[in-house]
Enzyme design. Structure first.
Site, PDB file in Angstrom:
ATOM      1  N   TYR A  23      -2.815  -9.926 -11.374  1.00  0.00           N
ATOM      2  CA  TYR A  23      -3.892 -10.420 -10.510  1.00  0.00           C
ATOM      3  C   TYR A  23      -3.605 -11.838 -10.037  1.00  0.00           C
ATOM      4  CZ  TYR A  23      -6.545  -6.231 -11.455  1.00  0.00           C
ATOM      5  OH  TYR A  23      -6.953  -4.935 -11.508  1.00  0.00           O
ATOM      6  N   LYS A 281      -3.148  -0.232 -25.789  1.00  0.00           N
ATOM      7  CA  LYS A 281      -3.178  -1.627 -26.249  1.00  0.00           C
ATOM      8  C   LYS A 281      -2.667  -1.825 -27.688  1.00  0.00           C
ATOM      9  CE  LYS A 281      -5.735  -4.009 -22.802  1.00  0.00           C
ATOM     10  NZ  LYS A 281      -6.612  -3.333 -21.849  1.00  0.00           N
TER      11      LYS A 281
HETATM   12  C1  LIG Z   1      -6.421  -2.539 -20.667  1.00  0.00           C
HETATM   13  C2  LIG Z   1      -7.338  -1.397 -20.464  1.00  0.00           C
HETATM   14  C3  LIG Z   1      -6.958  -0.289 -19.681  1.00  0.00           C
HETATM   15  C4  LIG Z   1      -5.635  -0.226 -18.950  1.00  0.00           C
HETATM   16  O1  LIG Z   1      -4.543  -0.268 -19.793  1.00  0.00           O
HETATM   17  P1  LIG Z   1      -3.104  -0.729 -19.210  1.00  0.00           P
HETATM   18  O2  LIG Z   1      -2.192  -0.544 -20.378  1.00  0.00           O
HETATM   19  O3  LIG Z   1      -3.257  -2.149 -18.796  1.00  0.00           O
HETATM   20  O4  LIG Z   1      -2.783   0.167 -18.072  1.00  0.00           O
HETATM   21  C5  LIG Z   1      -7.854   0.757 -19.584  1.00  0.00           C
HETATM   22  N1  LIG Z   1      -9.047   0.732 -20.180  1.00  0.00           N
HETATM   23  C6  LIG Z   1      -9.439  -0.309 -20.961  1.00  0.00           C
HETATM   24  C7  LIG Z   1     -10.772  -0.268 -21.643  1.00  0.00           C
HETATM   25  C8  LIG Z   1      -8.617  -1.412 -21.113  1.00  0.00           C
HETATM   26  O5  LIG Z   1      -9.010  -2.453 -21.852  1.00  0.00           O
END
Ligand SMILES: *Cc1c(COP(=O)(O)O)cnc(C)c1O
Length: 434
Positions: A23, A281
């Site tokens: 971003y 994550k």
């Molecule tokens: C970070 C996040 C995503 C996207 O994950 P990426 O690995 O960045 O593509 C989707 N949903 C939630 C709740 C997130 O925190």
């Protein structure tokens, strides 16, 4: 650093010239800070300064950096194979990972689709829901109902269920599926339940139930879209509505999964199971990009018994063995420690440490749940001013809009949380009162 070939100033200049950041504008004057190493809970700048990481590299580095057991697991796997295609082949790291995920996730989630990132795991979740109804000839059930202030990723399907304003739907409107939004819960996690809280959701759901494929939500904690916490009763009410009216429930546990809210998965606060759940994550402890989408036996069986009889997705790097080995090591580390009491300790210290921020003019709200601490300001921060202040103070915090928040690594000790909180306090006081 002896093995660096670029000076810090050359690196920054080249970065500015060539590299997109998340971003960001290529014309931006907002600084980026070169990091040359990371150890435990510290990020090390190329000029030698150390900062405590208050962000866990966006929710992921729960065991900290350069962890010997994590490193060892990846090195051992590297000696066997870094990658092999997943079409027609399989391997132990992936199978072990799926077995563990099914064992620890809410009851009834029995099949696992592995992918490379959270956004893709959400695309997979949405496609599973669409194929579930397509397979039954119910093609009119192709719309999603979700809360405003949500965040589910940056790909088109995921964007179509992100908050319409902060998710910039207007820019991409010609290419985005029109889904249905209701106001986000605003009462907080502990607020006493009142049926009227749920009235808008319920009436919107009932008015659209014939065309709904699924309700999509971040359970208990809305992350990037606002860092808002809400009552578990919402999840129970939604689960009941979905069951009654043949609508699937998709839980996006990408941020909340693996202990962050004080439960292994946030759905456990409500003792419900979704039909489909996405994780990412913290899955690999922040080491490698990996995500997964779990679904119920009924969803999987229905998809595979109708036309076309297979699930239509298959990433090139699906089930990457290095990433699966990292995930297996991270889950083992998490589950073998008393993680509940560790999160409780972090929660108590965050409550105590961030409370002082309430007295700073310009602070709207302070809230804590599990290992998540949020200071919401009255107006959005100026990143080019506040970011260097945090770096100078030796605490890595990455604010977003009005939100200054921390989700520290689980290995933080009491004094580390105290330091993160006093860093936030000092910076906000200097930023807001000058
Ligand atoms: C970070 C996040 C995503 C996207 O994950 P990426 O690995 O960045 O593509 C989707 N949903 C939630 C709740 C997130 O925190």
């Amino acid at each position: 650093m002896t093995d660096s070939t670029l000076s810090e100033s050359d690196l920054i200049a080249l970065d500015r010239q060539l590299v997109w950041h998340p971003y960001s504008s290529i014309n931006s004057a907002t600084p980026v800070f070169p990091i040359s190493a990371a150890q435990g809970i510290h990020l090390e700048r190329s000029n030698g300064q150390r900062m405590i990481d208050g962000m866990s590299s966006w929710w992921s580095a729960i065991h900290g950096y350069n962890h010997p057991e994590m490193n060892d697991a990846i090195e051992r796997q590297l000696g066997k194979m870094a990658h092999v295609m997943f079409g027609g082949l399989t391997h132990e790291p992936a199978v072990q990972l799926c077995k563990t995920l099914v064992e620890i996730s809410p009851k009834g989630l029995d099949h696992v689709f592995i992918s490379d990132s959270g956004s893709v795991a959400m695309e997979v979740a949405l496609k599973m829901a669409l194929q579930y109804f397509h397979a039954q000839g119910l093609t009119e059930k192709n719309t999603f109902l979700t809360f405003k202030n949500g965040y589910h990723g940056d790909t088109f399907g995921a964007m179509s269920v992100c908050d319409p304003v902060t998710g910039m739907h207007s820019i991409f409107s010609g290419n985005l599926k029109q889904n249905i939004f209701v106001d986000a819960p605003s009462e907080g996690f502990d607020a006493p339940w009142q049926d009227e809280n749920f009235a808008q959701f319920k009436s919107t759901f009932l008015a659209n139930k014939e065309t709904l494929a699924a309700v999509v939500l971040e359970p208990i904690v809305q992350g990037t879209g606002g860092m808002r916490f809400y009552s578990p009763q919402y999840l129970r009410e939604i689960r009941a509505l979905c069951d009654e009216h043949q609508v699937l429930m998709i839980a996006d546990e990408i941020a909340t999964g693996f202990g962050r809210t004080g439960k292994l998965f946030a759905c456990e606060h409500a003792q419900i199971s979704p039909d489909i759940m996405a994780v990412g994550k913290a899955l690999t402890g922040g080491y490698l990009s990996l995500a997964a989408t779990l679904c119920s036996q009924q969803v999987a069986q229905t998809i595979c018994s109708g036309d076309p009889g297979i699930f239509m997705h298959g990433p090139t790097f699906m089930g990457n063995p290095l990433a699966c080995a990292a995930a297996n090591a991270s889950l083992a580390l998490l589950l073998q420690q008393p993680w509940q009491s560790q999160i409780k300790l972090i929660e108590c210290e965050l409550i105590e440490g961030l409370n002082a921020c309430k007295n700073i003019g310009g602070v709207e709200d302070v809230r804590v749940l599990g290992a998540i601490g949020v200071v919401e300001l009255k107006t959005a921060v100026d990143m080019s001013r506040i970011q260097p202040m945090f770096v100078e103070r030796g605490v890595w915090i990455r604010p977003f809009g009005k939100l200054v928040y921390t989700m520290p690594p689980f290995i933080c000790q009491r004094e580390d949380i105290v330091e993160i909180c006093s860093g936030i306090f000092d910076v906000l006081q200097a930023y807001l009162e000058n």
